[in-house]
Design a protein around this motif. Structure first.
Motif, PDB file in Angstrom:
ATOM      1  N   PHE A   1      -5.000  15.969 -13.048  1.00 25.37           N
ATOM      2  CA  PHE A   1      -3.849  15.115 -13.353  1.00 25.37           C
ATOM      3  C   PHE A   1      -3.865  14.736 -14.832  1.00 25.37           C
ATOM      4  O   PHE A   1      -4.894  14.829 -15.487  1.00 25.37           O
ATOM      5  CB  PHE A   1      -3.890  13.833 -12.505  1.00 25.37           C
ATOM      6  CG  PHE A   1      -3.652  14.071 -11.034  1.00 25.37           C
ATOM      7  CD1 PHE A   1      -2.374  14.071 -10.504  1.00 25.37           C
ATOM      8  CD2 PHE A   1      -4.734  14.293 -10.178  1.00 25.37           C
ATOM      9  CE1 PHE A   1      -2.157  14.288  -9.143  1.00 25.37           C
ATOM     10  CE2 PHE A   1      -4.519  14.514  -8.816  1.00 25.37           C
ATOM     11  CZ  PHE A   1      -3.241  14.505  -8.300  1.00 25.37           C
ATOM     12  N   LYS A   2      -2.695  14.308 -15.326  1.00 18.31           N
ATOM     13  CA  LYS A   2      -2.629  13.850 -16.725  1.00 18.31           C
ATOM     14  C   LYS A   2      -1.671  12.664 -16.838  1.00 18.31           C
ATOM     15  O   LYS A   2      -0.907  12.380 -15.889  1.00 18.31           O
ATOM     16  CB  LYS A   2      -2.185  15.013 -17.623  1.00 18.31           C
ATOM     17  CG  LYS A   2      -0.819  15.561 -17.269  1.00 18.31           C
ATOM     18  CD  LYS A   2      -0.397  16.693 -18.174  1.00 18.31           C
ATOM     19  CE  LYS A   2       1.057  17.089 -17.942  1.00 18.31           C
ATOM     20  NZ  LYS A   2       1.480  17.243 -16.536  1.00 18.31           N
ATOM     21  N   LYS A   3      -1.716  12.019 -17.974  1.00 19.82           N
ATOM     22  CA  LYS A   3      -0.820  10.887 -18.258  1.00 19.82           C
ATOM     23  C   LYS A   3       0.633  11.303 -18.026  1.00 19.82           C
ATOM     24  O   LYS A   3       1.025  12.407 -18.419  1.00 19.82           O
ATOM     25  CB  LYS A   3      -1.011  10.484 -19.733  1.00 19.82           C
ATOM     26  CG  LYS A   3      -0.242   9.267 -20.176  1.00 19.82           C
ATOM     27  CD  LYS A   3      -0.599   8.964 -21.641  1.00 19.82           C
ATOM     28  CE  LYS A   3      -0.053   7.686 -22.187  1.00 19.82           C
ATOM     29  NZ  LYS A   3       1.303   7.357 -22.127  1.00 19.82           N
ATOM     30  N   GLY A   4       1.408  10.451 -17.367  1.00 19.92           N
ATOM     31  CA  GLY A   4       2.820  10.747 -17.140  1.00 19.92           C
ATOM     32  C   GLY A   4       3.101  11.421 -15.795  1.00 19.92           C
ATOM     33  O   GLY A   4       4.258  11.520 -15.395  1.00 19.92           O
ATOM     34  N   ASP A   5       2.049  11.882 -15.093  1.00 24.02           N
ATOM     35  CA  ASP A   5       2.266  12.489 -13.777  1.00 24.02           C
ATOM     36  C   ASP A   5       2.660  11.418 -12.767  1.00 24.02           C
ATOM     37  O   ASP A   5       2.162  10.292 -12.814  1.00 24.02           O
ATOM     38  CB  ASP A   5       0.981  13.168 -13.261  1.00 24.02           C
ATOM     39  CG  ASP A   5       0.706  14.508 -13.922  1.00 24.02           C
ATOM     40  OD1 ASP A   5       1.587  14.985 -14.677  1.00 24.02           O
ATOM     41  OD2 ASP A   5      -0.376  15.071 -13.696  1.00 24.02           O
ATOM     42  N   PHE A   6       3.536  11.819 -11.831  1.00 25.98           N
ATOM     43  CA  PHE A   6       3.926  10.917 -10.754  1.00 25.98           C
ATOM     44  C   PHE A   6       3.103  11.224  -9.507  1.00 25.98           C
ATOM     45  O   PHE A   6       2.946  12.395  -9.143  1.00 25.98           O
ATOM     46  CB  PHE A   6       5.425  11.034 -10.477  1.00 25.98           C
ATOM     47  CG  PHE A   6       6.239  10.369 -11.545  1.00 25.98           C
ATOM     48  CD1 PHE A   6       6.453   9.000 -11.488  1.00 25.98           C
ATOM     49  CD2 PHE A   6       6.740  11.086 -12.622  1.00 25.98           C
ATOM     50  CE1 PHE A   6       7.178   8.359 -12.489  1.00 25.98           C
ATOM     51  CE2 PHE A   6       7.456  10.451 -13.631  1.00 25.98           C
ATOM     52  CZ  PHE A   6       7.674   9.086 -13.555  1.00 25.98           C
ATOM     53  N   VAL A   7       2.594  10.162  -8.896  1.00 28.96           N
ATOM     54  CA  VAL A   7       1.689  10.324  -7.749  1.00 28.96           C
ATOM     55  C   VAL A   7       1.979   9.255  -6.699  1.00 28.96           C
ATOM     56  O   VAL A   7       2.596   8.227  -6.976  1.00 28.96           O
ATOM     57  CB  VAL A   7       0.201  10.168  -8.165  1.00 28.96           C
ATOM     58  CG1 VAL A   7      -0.245  11.291  -9.077  1.00 28.96           C
ATOM     59  CG2 VAL A   7      -0.048   8.808  -8.812  1.00 28.96           C
ATOM     60  N   THR A   8       1.488   9.525  -5.476  1.00 26.39           N
ATOM     61  CA  THR A   8       1.308   8.445  -4.525  1.00 26.39           C
ATOM     62  C   THR A   8      -0.192   8.340  -4.310  1.00 26.39           C
ATOM     63  O   THR A   8      -0.955   9.126  -4.870  1.00 26.39           O
ATOM     64  CB  THR A   8       2.079   8.682  -3.218  1.00 26.39           C
ATOM     65  OG1 THR A   8       2.002   7.474  -2.421  1.00 26.39           O
ATOM     66  CG2 THR A   8       1.498   9.831  -2.397  1.00 26.39           C
TER      67      THR A   8
ATOM     68  N   HIS B   1       0.811  -1.233   0.000  1.00 28.57           N
ATOM     69  CA  HIS B   1       0.000   0.000   0.000  1.00 28.57           C
ATOM     70  C   HIS B   1       0.839   1.276   0.000  1.00 28.57           C
ATOM     71  O   HIS B   1       0.298   2.359   0.015  1.00 28.57           O
ATOM     72  CB  HIS B   1      -0.943  -0.004   1.221  1.00 28.57           C
ATOM     73  CG  HIS B   1      -0.200  -0.127   2.516  1.00 28.57           C
ATOM     74  ND1 HIS B   1       0.058  -1.327   3.109  1.00 28.57           N
ATOM     75  CD2 HIS B   1       0.378   0.808   3.288  1.00 28.57           C
ATOM     76  CE1 HIS B   1       0.761  -1.132   4.206  1.00 28.57           C
ATOM     77  NE2 HIS B   1       0.977   0.153   4.339  1.00 28.57           N
ATOM     78  N   GLU B   2       2.182   1.158  -0.005  1.00 33.70           N
ATOM     79  CA  GLU B   2       3.049   2.354   0.044  1.00 33.70           C
ATOM     80  C   GLU B   2       3.582   2.576  -1.374  1.00 33.70           C
ATOM     81  O   GLU B   2       4.623   2.051  -1.747  1.00 33.70           O
ATOM     82  CB  GLU B   2       4.182   2.120   1.053  1.00 33.70           C
ATOM     83  CG  GLU B   2       3.638   1.809   2.444  1.00 33.70           C
ATOM     84  CD  GLU B   2       4.708   1.436   3.473  1.00 33.70           C
ATOM     85  OE1 GLU B   2       5.900   1.342   3.105  1.00 33.70           O
ATOM     86  OE2 GLU B   2       4.347   1.272   4.644  1.00 33.70           O
ATOM     87  N   ILE B   3       2.862   3.374  -2.141  1.00 35.92           N
ATOM     88  CA  ILE B   3       3.001   3.317  -3.592  1.00 35.92           C
ATOM     89  C   ILE B   3       3.526   4.597  -4.256  1.00 35.92           C
ATOM     90  O   ILE B   3       3.108   5.706  -3.924  1.00 35.92           O
ATOM     91  CB  ILE B   3       1.622   2.944  -4.189  1.00 35.92           C
ATOM     92  CG1 ILE B   3       1.354   1.466  -3.844  1.00 35.92           C
ATOM     93  CG2 ILE B   3       1.544   3.182  -5.694  1.00 35.92           C
ATOM     94  CD1 ILE B   3      -0.057   1.048  -3.977  1.00 35.92           C
ATOM     95  N   ALA B   4       4.457   4.397  -5.189  1.00 37.31           N
ATOM     96  CA  ALA B   4       4.851   5.452  -6.119  1.00 37.31           C
ATOM     97  C   ALA B   4       4.388   4.993  -7.488  1.00 37.31           C
ATOM     98  O   ALA B   4       4.739   3.893  -7.918  1.00 37.31           O
ATOM     99  CB  ALA B   4       6.367   5.630  -6.117  1.00 37.31           C
ATOM    100  N   GLY B   5       3.582   5.806  -8.153  1.00 39.24           N
ATOM    101  CA  GLY B   5       3.054   5.376  -9.441  1.00 39.24           C
ATOM    102  C   GLY B   5       3.109   6.479 -10.487  1.00 39.24           C
ATOM    103  O   GLY B   5       3.265   7.659 -10.162  1.00 39.24           O
ATOM    104  N   GLU B   6       2.988   6.036 -11.752  1.00 32.62           N
ATOM    105  CA  GLU B   6       2.941   6.975 -12.872  1.00 32.62           C
ATOM    106  C   GLU B   6       1.577   6.802 -13.549  1.00 32.62           C
ATOM    107  O   GLU B   6       1.169   5.663 -13.820  1.00 32.62           O
ATOM    108  CB  GLU B   6       4.073   6.663 -13.863  1.00 32.62           C
ATOM    109  CG  GLU B   6       4.103   7.619 -15.037  1.00 32.62           C
ATOM    110  CD  GLU B   6       5.214   7.271 -16.040  1.00 32.62           C
ATOM    111  OE1 GLU B   6       5.989   6.328 -15.808  1.00 32.62           O
ATOM    112  OE2 GLU B   6       5.263   7.959 -17.070  1.00 32.62           O
TER     113      GLU B   6
END
Ligand SMILES: [Zn+2]
Ligand SMILES: [Zn+2]
Length: 336
Positions: free
Chosen positions: A73-80, A59-64
């Motif tokens: 938000f848009k495609k390519g953004d980095f989020v948790t 559950h501790e996530i770095a995602g694109e």
């Protein structure tokens, strides 16, 4: 896509999953990095209550972002993500306490989590994390847990905080306690963890809990006042019960660590202190945003607790390494 599934305690297997289906109000993420939490380890060991199998952990996530309908938000953004899904309707949710929702579901605990190549998550749980390293993004959730706890305890500049447990959450709690200007003492039986804590936070005092007279140590550190704020980050029943004696008069005892037994303490000792016992569950969106701001401003360094980096496709075989005390694991991250 590949997913790592905990089929039953002690077993992790890779399986092929379909890409998550794109539902309205959801965002598709490519998982880039994920932290391994105590919760994941307990689930693997089979010691986590209320856990059902098979389950994808994490559950501790770095995602694109791959695809989103969220207009900020848009495609390519980095989020948790905030991995706690609440109902929005119960009395806790209505009083802005969705972190302790009556029917809370935690991603990777009650529903399948992030140890897979792609995940679909509700738009409302996205948190922008642009500019942070991937492993920093994966540390936002555990640091938010600690941030939430320090706010619950209302720790103030000049007070004394005693933290029991120098795991990732204990060190994160010491980090924020230190930022408030409090005097901080961290106790643990594990000397190596205390050494890491000391190297990250040189102004924090550490003490090996099974050496010498610990009550005397706390008394000396606090100039006889004892702990204004006492924090359990060990989740160990004996440690929780035996730490009540460290509380100052008018002190607050905050439980961040969780265990499954009954806590017991002397009512007269607790009463004469007019002490407060508090639990701290998960974290809020504000905690996440504040932690990100602290990382961006370089007020805290969340990288130094990471002791192990494991490629996703090796995690299935190497997970047992994380349980072996000899490997001195503080925090592991999985890289995709
Ligand atoms: Zn966690
Ligand atoms: Zn709710």
């Amino acid at each position: 896509m590949k997913a790592l599934i905990c089929s039953e305690p002690g077993y992790l297997i890779y399986d092929e999953f379909e890409l998550p289906e794109q539902k309205p109000g959801y965002t598709l993420l490519k998982v880039k990095c994920i932290g391994v939490c105590g919760t994941d380890i307990h689930a693997f060991e089979g010691t986590q209550p209320y856990f059902s199998y098979p389950r994808v952990l994490g559950h501790e996530i770095a995602g694109e972002i791959v695809e989103t309908s969220h207009n900020e938000f848009k495609k390519g953004d980095f989020v948790t993500i905030i991995p706690y899904f609440n109902c929005g309707e119960c009395q806790a949710c209505k009083s802005s306490k969705g972190n302790c929702c009556v029917s809370l579901e935690v991603f990777g605990v009650h529903t399948d989590g992030g140890m897979r190549e792609y995940i679909a998550v509700p738009n409302s749980c996205l948190i922008a994390a642009e500019g942070l390293k991937l492993s920093e993004m994966a540390m936002i959730e555990p640091y938010s847990i600690a941030k939430h706890g320090i706010k619950r305890a209302a720790l103030k500049n000049g007070e004394c905080a005693v933290i029991v447990g120098a795991g990732p959450i204990g060190i994160a709690a010491a980090t924020f306690a230190n930022l408030t200007g409090a005097k901080v003492l961290v106790l643990d039986v594990n000397k190596e963890r205390l050494d890491v804590c000391k190297s990250i936070l040189p102004t924090v005092e550490t003490w090996t809990a099974n050496e010498g007279d610990i009550l005397e140590k706390v008394s000396e550190f606090t100039a006889g006042i004892m702990a204004n704020v006492l924090i359990d980050a060990s989740g160990n029943l004996n440690a929780i019960n035996s730490s009540f004696k460290f509380l100052a008069h008018a002190g607050r005892y905050l439980l961040i660590g969780l265990q499954s037994g009954n806590i017991s303490f002397s009512h007269p000792e607790f009463h004469k202190r007019e002490a407060t016992l508090l639990s701290s569950r998960n974290a809020s969106k504000y905690d996440f945003e504040e932690v990100i701001a602290h990382i961006r401003n370089r007020e805290i360094d969340v990288n130094k607790i990471i002791t192990h980096r494991i490629p996703f496709l090796e995690l299935g075989d190497r997970f047992p390494e994380l349980l072996n005390l000899e490997n001195k694991v503080l925090k592991a991250v999985v890289e995709f």
